[in-house]
Write a protein that holds these residues in place. Sequence first.
Motif, mmCIF file in Angstrom:
data_model
loop_
_atom_site.group_PDB
_atom_site.id
_atom_site.type_symbol
_atom_site.label_atom_id
_atom_site.label_comp_id
_atom_site.label_asym_id
_atom_site.label_seq_id
_atom_site.Cartn_x
_atom_site.Cartn_y
_atom_site.Cartn_z
ATOM 1 N N ALA A 170 -7.581 -6.759 5.922
ATOM 2 C CA ALA A 170 -6.605 -6.033 4.942
ATOM 3 C C ALA A 170 -6.256 -7.130 3.947
ATOM 4 C CB ALA A 170 -5.485 -5.590 5.692
ATOM 5 N N GLY A 171 -6.081 -6.035 2.724
ATOM 6 C CA GLY A 171 -5.446 -6.719 1.547
ATOM 7 C C GLY A 171 -6.565 -7.153 0.476
ATOM 8 N N ASP A 172 -6.438 -8.184 -0.301
ATOM 9 C CA ASP A 172 -7.595 -8.688 -1.365
ATOM 10 C C ASP A 172 -8.605 -8.948 -0.655
ATOM 11 O OD1 ASP A 172 -4.976 -8.362 -2.737
ATOM 12 O OD2 ASP A 172 -5.082 -10.561 -3.531
ATOM 13 N N CYS A 173 -8.887 -9.356 0.449
ATOM 14 C CA CYS A 173 -10.304 -9.891 0.890
ATOM 15 C C CYS A 173 -10.941 -9.098 1.406
ATOM 16 C CB CYS A 173 -9.954 -10.911 2.263
ATOM 17 S SG CYS A 173 -9.157 -10.032 3.741
ATOM 18 N N CYS A 174 -10.661 -7.719 1.534
ATOM 19 C CA CYS A 174 -11.471 -6.560 1.983
ATOM 20 C C CYS A 174 -11.736 -5.392 0.923
ATOM 21 C CB CYS A 174 -10.998 -5.961 3.585
ATOM 22 S SG CYS A 174 -9.741 -4.609 3.154
ATOM 23 N N SER A 175 -13.059 -4.830 1.538
ATOM 24 C CA SER A 175 -13.310 -3.458 0.677
ATOM 25 C C SER A 175 -13.566 -2.559 1.773
ATOM 26 C CB SER A 175 -14.800 -3.874 0.275
ATOM 27 O OG SER A 175 -15.853 -3.970 1.052
ATOM 28 N N PHE A 176 -13.264 -1.365 1.079
ATOM 29 C CA PHE A 176 -12.964 -0.191 2.029
ATOM 30 C C PHE A 176 -13.293 1.235 1.411
ATOM 31 C CE2 PHE A 176 -9.213 -1.251 -0.107
ATOM 32 C CZ PHE A 176 -8.810 -0.061 -0.780
ATOM 33 N N PRO A 177 -13.894 1.964 2.052
ATOM 34 C CA PRO A 177 -14.071 3.458 1.688
ATOM 35 C C PRO A 177 -12.795 4.258 1.344
ATOM 36 C CG PRO A 177 -14.191 3.620 3.745
ATOM 37 C CD PRO A 177 -13.988 2.297 3.661
ATOM 38 N N LEU A 178 -12.943 4.872 0.104
ATOM 39 C CA LEU A 178 -11.646 5.770 -0.035
ATOM 40 C C LEU A 178 -12.270 7.098 -0.188
ATOM 41 C CD1 LEU A 178 -9.898 4.216 -3.230
ATOM 42 C CD2 LEU A 178 -8.818 4.868 -1.073
ATOM 43 N N ALA A 179 -11.566 7.989 0.888
ATOM 44 C CA ALA A 179 -12.018 9.232 0.801
ATOM 45 C C ALA A 179 -11.656 10.352 -0.286
ATOM 46 C CB ALA A 179 -11.386 10.235 2.242
ATOM 47 N N LEU A 180 -10.514 9.805 -0.906
ATOM 48 C CA LEU A 180 -10.180 10.580 -2.158
ATOM 49 C C LEU A 180 -11.180 10.315 -3.124
ATOM 50 C CD1 LEU A 180 -7.617 11.755 -3.371
ATOM 51 C CD2 LEU A 180 -6.921 9.730 -4.000
ATOM 52 N N TYR A 181 -12.023 9.483 -3.091
ATOM 53 C CA TYR A 181 -13.053 9.371 -4.294
ATOM 54 C C TYR A 181 -14.291 9.471 -3.701
ATOM 55 C CZ TYR A 181 -9.289 8.114 -7.214
ATOM 56 O OH TYR A 181 -8.195 8.134 -7.824
ATOM 57 N N GLY A 182 -14.521 10.203 -2.873
ATOM 58 C CA GLY A 182 -15.842 10.537 -2.182
ATOM 59 C C GLY A 182 -16.566 9.536 -1.183
ATOM 60 N N GLY A 183 -15.624 8.809 -0.590
ATOM 61 C CA GLY A 183 -15.759 7.290 0.264
ATOM 62 C C GLY A 183 -16.555 6.414 -0.467
ATOM 63 N N ARG A 184 -16.259 6.363 -1.743
ATOM 64 C CA ARG A 184 -16.651 5.062 -2.548
ATOM 65 C C ARG A 184 -15.862 3.761 -2.246
ATOM 66 N NH1 ARG A 184 -14.682 4.856 -8.898
ATOM 67 N NH2 ARG A 184 -15.172 2.325 -9.277
ATOM 68 N N ARG A 185 -16.762 2.788 -1.911
ATOM 69 C CA ARG A 185 -16.292 1.410 -1.277
ATOM 70 C C ARG A 185 -15.515 0.751 -2.508
ATOM 71 N NH1 ARG A 185 -16.038 -1.335 3.123
ATOM 72 N NH2 ARG A 185 -17.355 0.198 3.996
ATOM 73 N N VAL A 186 -14.229 0.158 -2.135
ATOM 74 C CA VAL A 186 -13.724 -0.295 -3.205
ATOM 75 C C VAL A 186 -12.810 -1.810 -2.730
ATOM 76 C CG1 VAL A 186 -13.198 1.679 -4.799
ATOM 77 C CG2 VAL A 186 -11.528 0.867 -3.215
ATOM 78 N N ARG A 187 -12.586 -2.556 -3.404
ATOM 79 C CA ARG A 187 -11.643 -3.755 -2.970
ATOM 80 C C ARG A 187 -10.456 -3.798 -4.157
ATOM 81 N NH1 ARG A 187 -10.864 -9.241 -4.001
ATOM 82 N NH2 ARG A 187 -12.445 -9.229 -5.714
ATOM 83 N N LEU A 188 -9.296 -3.846 -3.581
ATOM 84 C CA LEU A 188 -8.272 -3.814 -4.517
ATOM 85 C C LEU A 188 -7.321 -5.005 -4.432
ATOM 86 C CD1 LEU A 188 -6.776 -0.152 -3.983
ATOM 87 C CD2 LEU A 188 -8.323 -0.902 -5.881
ATOM 88 N N GLU A 189 -7.217 -5.645 -5.570
ATOM 89 C CA GLU A 189 -5.914 -6.901 -5.688
ATOM 90 C C GLU A 189 -4.817 -6.497 -6.233
ATOM 91 O OE1 GLU A 189 -8.102 -9.854 -8.016
ATOM 92 O OE2 GLU A 189 -9.828 -9.669 -6.633
ATOM 93 N N SER A 190 -3.895 -6.258 -5.314
ATOM 94 C CA SER A 190 -2.519 -5.504 -5.898
ATOM 95 C C SER A 190 -1.468 -5.760 -4.886
ATOM 96 C CB SER A 190 -2.611 -4.072 -6.141
ATOM 97 O OG SER A 190 -2.557 -3.167 -5.214
ATOM 98 N N TRP A 191 -0.353 -5.711 -5.370
ATOM 99 C CA TRP A 191 0.780 -6.122 -4.344
ATOM 100 C C TRP A 191 1.143 -4.866 -3.498
ATOM 101 C CZ3 TRP A 191 5.751 -3.612 -5.061
ATOM 102 C CH2 TRP A 191 6.458 -4.091 -4.445
ATOM 103 N N ARG A 192 1.074 -3.760 -3.974
ATOM 104 C CA ARG A 192 1.383 -2.542 -3.041
ATOM 105 C C ARG A 192 0.081 -2.367 -2.340
ATOM 106 N NH1 ARG A 192 3.109 3.265 -5.878
ATOM 107 N NH2 ARG A 192 0.925 3.719 -5.301
ATOM 108 N N ASN A 193 -1.131 -2.540 -2.604
ATOM 109 C CA ASN A 193 -2.175 -2.356 -1.585
ATOM 110 C C ASN A 193 -1.984 -3.222 -0.513
ATOM 111 O OD1 ASN A 193 -4.840 -1.290 -0.866
ATOM 112 N ND2 ASN A 193 -5.267 -3.458 -1.141
ATOM 113 N N ALA A 194 -1.680 -4.609 -0.792
ATOM 114 C CA ALA A 194 -1.379 -5.535 0.188
ATOM 115 C C ALA A 194 -0.424 -4.953 1.168
ATOM 116 C CB ALA A 194 -0.949 -6.910 0.012
#
Length: 408
Positions: free
Chosen positions: A271-295
Amino acid sequence: MAHFVIVGAGECGARAAFALREKGFGGNITLIGTEPLAPYERPPLSKGGWDPSPEPKFIAALERYRDQSIDLRLDTTVTAIDPAIKTIRLAGGETLGYDKLLLATGASARGFPGIGGVSQRISVLRTHADAVALHAALYPGQHIAIIGGGFIGLELAATARMRGADVTVIEGLPRVLKRGVPDAIAEAITGRHCQEGVDIRCGQVIEAVQEDADKAIVHLASGEAIFADLLLVGIGALPNVALAAEAGLAIDNGIAVNERLETSIADIYAAGDCCSFPLALYGGRRVRLESWRNAQEQANLAAANMLGEGAEISAVPWFWSDQYDLTLQIAGLADEAVAHVRRDLDDGAFILFHLDADGRLLAASGIGRGNVIARDIRLAEMLIAARAHPDRNALAASSVRLKSLLAA
């Protein structure tokens, strides 16, 4: 008794440990961090003209970890994971067994080619120790050169100017924040920095970087040399995946997880900055987010799923940046938008709404002084989550409340 181990004592790891207790987990929790300091907030390191004290803004007092029976191990490095027997090995040779393992290893500052690392004249900003050292170099009469016109570089440029240092920002792309925001917001940010006296150089190719006892020297392809008392490299971050990769976990722009933050190996989560994950909201596109709220959000989600809840990622990506008196906020992912609608607010603030070809709202980007855009960005975030197709004229009209579009 079950033993849950969390590797990485930053925002995500620490909050996951507390979330496990809040959700009723009564087993053993071990939280392991490489820094000697207890888990602390990272956004204050670069935002808002910071003045770091000897101690950072801690996520919780040490007493709270003890009260919650969380075994917090600081200044400790995990050297290996053995998924076959569900153990981790520490640098001193100790091994710990786990029933569930969460990797919240974060990210590290990206190095610039040809620069070996940090030194007296070359710096990065990732830790509180970095911030304290950098803070000491920001004062009137000093010239700070920053490689990178992204969020971290521009936030530090603002801080350096607020403390009286001269600043030159060197960016290889045609404009600042090229990957992060639309042209109109980049122009507003650039104008504000120029107003404050920052020298922004875009479209520059760096041929070499030198360092002597007194200066760092950046040689540009144009033949110009920029001399600085301190050179800051601020070109983004790389996910810390070495430990996961050596253990055989799938890697894809970070530790690859599914919508429940499960890695490719059972009972290991990331979880957090180290991982990439699929976002169903964007068609399962895999993203990695570096943000305080995402963590924070993924900390809670990881804790829930380590306890078997089976919850899935549903949050809308959100990011913010403070520079001088301006706040920039982004909700959603705008890079696949084909239409953009502008809403002008008071005092020069505005929001850009980004839509796909069918008129669905994909993202919203806003900039303004203080919190003037905060409520509308939050409502836009809710519209994005609802996969709304709002009327474009209504989006543009500041007299139309976004809350009414959400209700519709």
